[in-house]
Design an enzyme around this catalytic site. Structure first.
Site, short mmCIF file in Angstrom:
data_model
loop_
_atom_site.label_atom_id
_atom_site.label_comp_id
_atom_site.label_asym_id
_atom_site.label_seq_id
_atom_site.Cartn_x
_atom_site.Cartn_y
_atom_site.Cartn_z
N VAL A 75 -2.17 0.32 -6.03
CA VAL A 75 -2.23 1.57 -6.79
C VAL A 75 -0.84 1.89 -7.32
O VAL A 75 0.15 1.86 -6.57
CB VAL A 75 -2.75 2.73 -5.92
N GLY A 91 0.94 2.29 -3.28
CA GLY A 91 0.45 1.67 -2.07
C GLY A 91 -0.32 0.42 -2.37
O GLY A 91 -0.65 0.11 -3.53
N LYS A 114 -5.46 1.77 -10.45
CA LYS A 114 -5.88 0.97 -9.30
C LYS A 114 -6.23 -0.43 -9.81
O LYS A 114 -7.16 -0.59 -10.61
CB LYS A 114 -7.09 1.61 -8.62
N ASP A 135 -19.00 6.75 2.66
CA ASP A 135 -17.94 6.61 3.65
C ASP A 135 -17.15 7.92 3.75
O ASP A 135 -15.98 8.00 3.36
CB ASP A 135 -17.02 5.45 3.27
N GLU A 194 -7.82 -4.39 -0.70
CA GLU A 194 -8.71 -4.41 -1.85
C GLU A 194 -7.97 -4.31 -3.18
O GLU A 194 -8.35 -4.96 -4.16
CB GLU A 194 -9.71 -3.26 -1.74
#
Length: 742
Positions: A28, A21, A39, A144, A25
């Site tokens: 991956v 994906g 990542k 988060d 940011e």
């Protein structure tokens, strides 16, 4: 895209690897050959590499490491470019995991994984709380908390991802790497309108988001602050409701809105969980420190999972014992026949694909639904009311209305006579209902109960007859039987015995001696589970002493409980074991009761003839059933291998007890019976040991128990209350009650 791992120095070419994906940011990639995920940041910064180095040096303890599962996708190495510059990190590759929403949203769950029932949802909530607790133990703050950074497997195992966004504290330098993001619907009220990049988060902030996630998992995806405002009032946005503390569930009228009509009632949850949610969202609104932490949630969920019951009408329905009726059957009726947890038979027939309101074509024809009529009062548990046979969608056809002449005045009204007869039979049956006091354990598939509800239609004679077929006569129930793996299960009839060190001179943990009544009969394995029986369910045999007829050992408590659950499911699906019966570990009281077999001494017979222990075992285990059995036909209860029990370990409670199940929480489990390497003193009927549930030893195995789960009715609950009232605290023993459960 060739990179190098900082610690190991290995070279990685990500151009050949699959991209999982990409976001704003980072990207991956899966490095399948190494079992890692990489990542790669679009804009790596020095602050990120400093943060990741702190995380690498202080990893949390993964609570699922013993199972081979990754519960926390923690960074394991840095990813460097060929020129030595930092570009990202690698972490364990987590496969076959899905977002939480695909499990707690009813429509998605029903379509994608319809057999993921409520027991699995409770287990998933327990695993989520356990993972968060492990992070908090190492002073990491998620910040988060939301539904996208926790993934779930179809086995209910949870994995926390996106760990690089956590708030991390570098204690050596006194530096805090903050979490600068958050979702409003998971943000606690005190942080709304604040700049996350300037805030230092605390555990209390995480605990609010955790409470929201657990509420959604247990309440069919309902957000805790979602509801309906009265007509004429201006509804607030969700984040404003959180800030105002408008929690509509069980809030005693202190909230200006009520729950949505389609939302499950908070009263459906275990009472302890209800209190924790009120503590989180009501008390914790003004006092964040009162929110339950992850450890409290973990303990409460572990205890609550043990008390889940299984519905007789649909075995996929699991609910808590304080409910008089199955809430999922009632919910199915309210949803027009759409079952939140469809039965195995319904899934095989693709009936779970039914949509209730879109008018889309369905894979089967469906007659129009009948409008519910006034329900009958509570009846005997054999008379399951308002729902069709197990596995069939509760669908009713509208009867054709025909006019008929009034009954002549001199004729008997048979309808009223049948109704009077039914009322009389109901009273008779209620007096003989069986109390279900059997414990439930988190890795088994617990009990089955069903009654009648105010929203269910009147049953037909055929439905009553079909429901009654599921309950055998007592004579049939007492027969011993063999499981599909060849284990012979011996019937243990109810009775009363003195539990503990009755002769004196025993250990302190065997006191005080108390009178215990085993009110519900059960089956117990004639021998401990052998390696051949283990191999019929589990492929890997880790026993230290190898042999098909030797008892399996070197298994943890979790392994033993998982074996019981797998065997139960295997035999249920094959039709060999009735759905009303489950395999599980015996309680400590059940084990000692069966070991004594009616005796009151230290042993049920001569230990040298009944047990293998240090002086006659030659330093190893022996084939089962080679020594003499006790009076009830059970072998090796005193020695050869110690055996796991279901209970948490704790000191005995003083005074008489009724089907005791041990404490609701603890750190160690109970093991009973002597072993090949222990002295004969440790083979006494009262001997007990505290063992960590994760530990594996060549002297600890287990023995199967099988329990019939029955229905609790108000009359049965009253009967239990009367029996408790008939305890004589001065004499310390049970008195014969006026009426006893069969």
């Amino acid at each position: 895209m060739r990179y190098q791992l900082w610690r190991s120095g290995q070279s990685v070419d990500l151009s050949r690897e699959k991209k999982l994906g990409e976001g704003g940011e980072a990207r991956v990639f899966a490095i399948a050959t190494m079992g890692l995920a990489a990542k790669v940041y679009h804009r790596p910064t020095p602050e990120r590499v400093d943060k990741l180095r702190v995380m690498l040096e202080n990893p949390p303890v993964d609570p699922a490491s013993a199972t081979g599962h990754v519960a926390i996708a923690w960074p394991s190495d840095l990813l460097l470019h060929e020129n030595g510059s930092f570009h990202g990190y690698v972490m364990p590759l987590v496969a076959r995991m899905h977002p939480l929403v695909s499990f707690y949203v009813p429509k998605l769950r029903r379509l994608e994984r319809p057999l993921f029932d409520y027991f699995y949802l409770v287990t998933a909530a327990l695993n989520v709380a356990t993972a968060v607790h492990a992070l908090h133990e190492r002073n990491y703050i998620i910040g988060d908390v939301n539904e996208s950074n926790i993934l779930l497997a179809e086995t209910a195992l949870a994995t926390v991802v996106d760990t690089d966004s956590f708030q991390v504290c570098d204690q050596t330098k006194g530096r805090i790497f903050r979490c600068g993001v958050g979702k409003p619907e998971f943000t606690p009220p005190e942080l709304h309108g604040k700049d996350f990049g300037l805030l230092e988060r605390t555990r209390e902030h995480d605990c609010f988001g955790l409470g929201v996630l657990l509420f959604q998992l247990l309440m069919e995806g309902t957000h805790p602050f979602d509801g309906v405002y009265p007509k004429g009032s201006e509804p607030l946005e969700l984040e404003n409701r959180i800030a105002a503390g408008h929690f509509p569930h069980g809030n005693a009228g202190r909230c200006p809105m009520g729950p949505k009509p389609i939302a499950p009632p908070l009263e459906m949850l275990d009472p302890a969980l209800q209190r924790l949610f009120l503590q989180c969202f009501v008390n914790g609104h003004a006092r964040p420190t009162e929110r339950p932490d992850a450890g409290t949630w973990r303990s409460a969920l572990a205890h609550a999972a043990q008390t889940l019951r299984r519905c007789l009408v649909n075995p996929q329905h699991r609910y808590w014992g304080h409910m008089r009726a199955c809430p999922w059957c009632e919910r199915t009726s309210r949803l027009g026949g759409v079952d939140p947890f469809p039965s195995v038979q319904a899934v095989k027939k693709r009936q779970h694909l039914l949509q209730q309101s879109t008018g889309a074509k369905t894979p089967f024809s469906m007659p129009p639904r009948r409008t519910p009529v006034t329900a009958l009062p509570m009846v005997h548990p054999r008379a399951v009311v308002g729902i069709g046979p197990p596995g069939r969608t509760p669908v009713y056809t509208r009867p054709t209305v025909r006019s008929r002449p009034a009954a002549p005045a001199n004729k008997v009204h048979w309808g009223w006579m049948l109704w009077v007869a039914f009322i009389i039979l109901r009273g008779v049956f209620s007096a003989t209902s069986t109390v279900n006091t059997t414990p439930r354990y988190s890795s088994t598939l617990p009990s089955a109960t069903h009654g009648t509800w105010s929203s269910t239609p009147r049953p037909t004679v055929t439905q009553l007859a079909e429901a009654a077929k599921g309950f055998p006569d007592k004579a049939e129930e007492e027969k011993s039987f063999r499981s599909s793996i060849g284990a012979r299960m011996m019937w243990i009839a109810p009775g009363t015995f003195r539990m503990g060190d009755v002769r004196g001179g025993g250990e302190a943990n065997e006191k005080p001696v108390r009178e215990v009544r085993i009110a519900t009969g059960y089956w117990l394995g004639e021998t401990a589970v052998t390696q051949a029986e283990w191999g019929a369910v589990v492929e890997k045999n880790r026993s230290f002493f190898k042999g098909a007829d030797l008892p399996v050992e070197n298994v943890s408590w979790e392994d033993a409980v998982s074996f019981c659950a797998k065997l139960s499911e295997q035999e249920h699906l094959a039709g060999r074991l009735p759905l009303r019966i489950e395999y599980r570990l015996p309680t400590e009281a059940q084990w000692e009761y069966a070991c004594r077999a009616g005796t009151t001494g230290d042993y049920a017979g001569a230990p040298q003839r009944m047990a293998w222990y240090d002086t006659n075992s030659d330093g190893r285990t022996h084939e089962v059933a080679k020594m003499q059995p006790n009076a009830w036909g059970l072998y090796d209860m005193h020695g050869n291998i110690s055996q796991w029990c279901a209970d948490w370990y704790a000191s005995y409670r003083p005074g008489p007890d009724f089907d005791p199940t041990g404490p609701w929480d603890g750190t160690q489990r109970v093991a009973r019976g002597g072993s090949w390497n222990l002295p004969s003193r440790s083979c006494r009927s009262a001997s007990r040991f505290a063992v960590s549930p994760e530990s594996e030893s060549s002297r600890v195995g287990f023995r199967l128990a099988a329990v019939t789960f029955r229905t609790v009715t108000p009359s049965a609950s009253d009967l239990l209350h009367r029996e408790i009232q008939n305890l004589d605290p001065k004499a310390g023993s049970f008195l014969t009650p006026r009426r006893s459960a069969p």
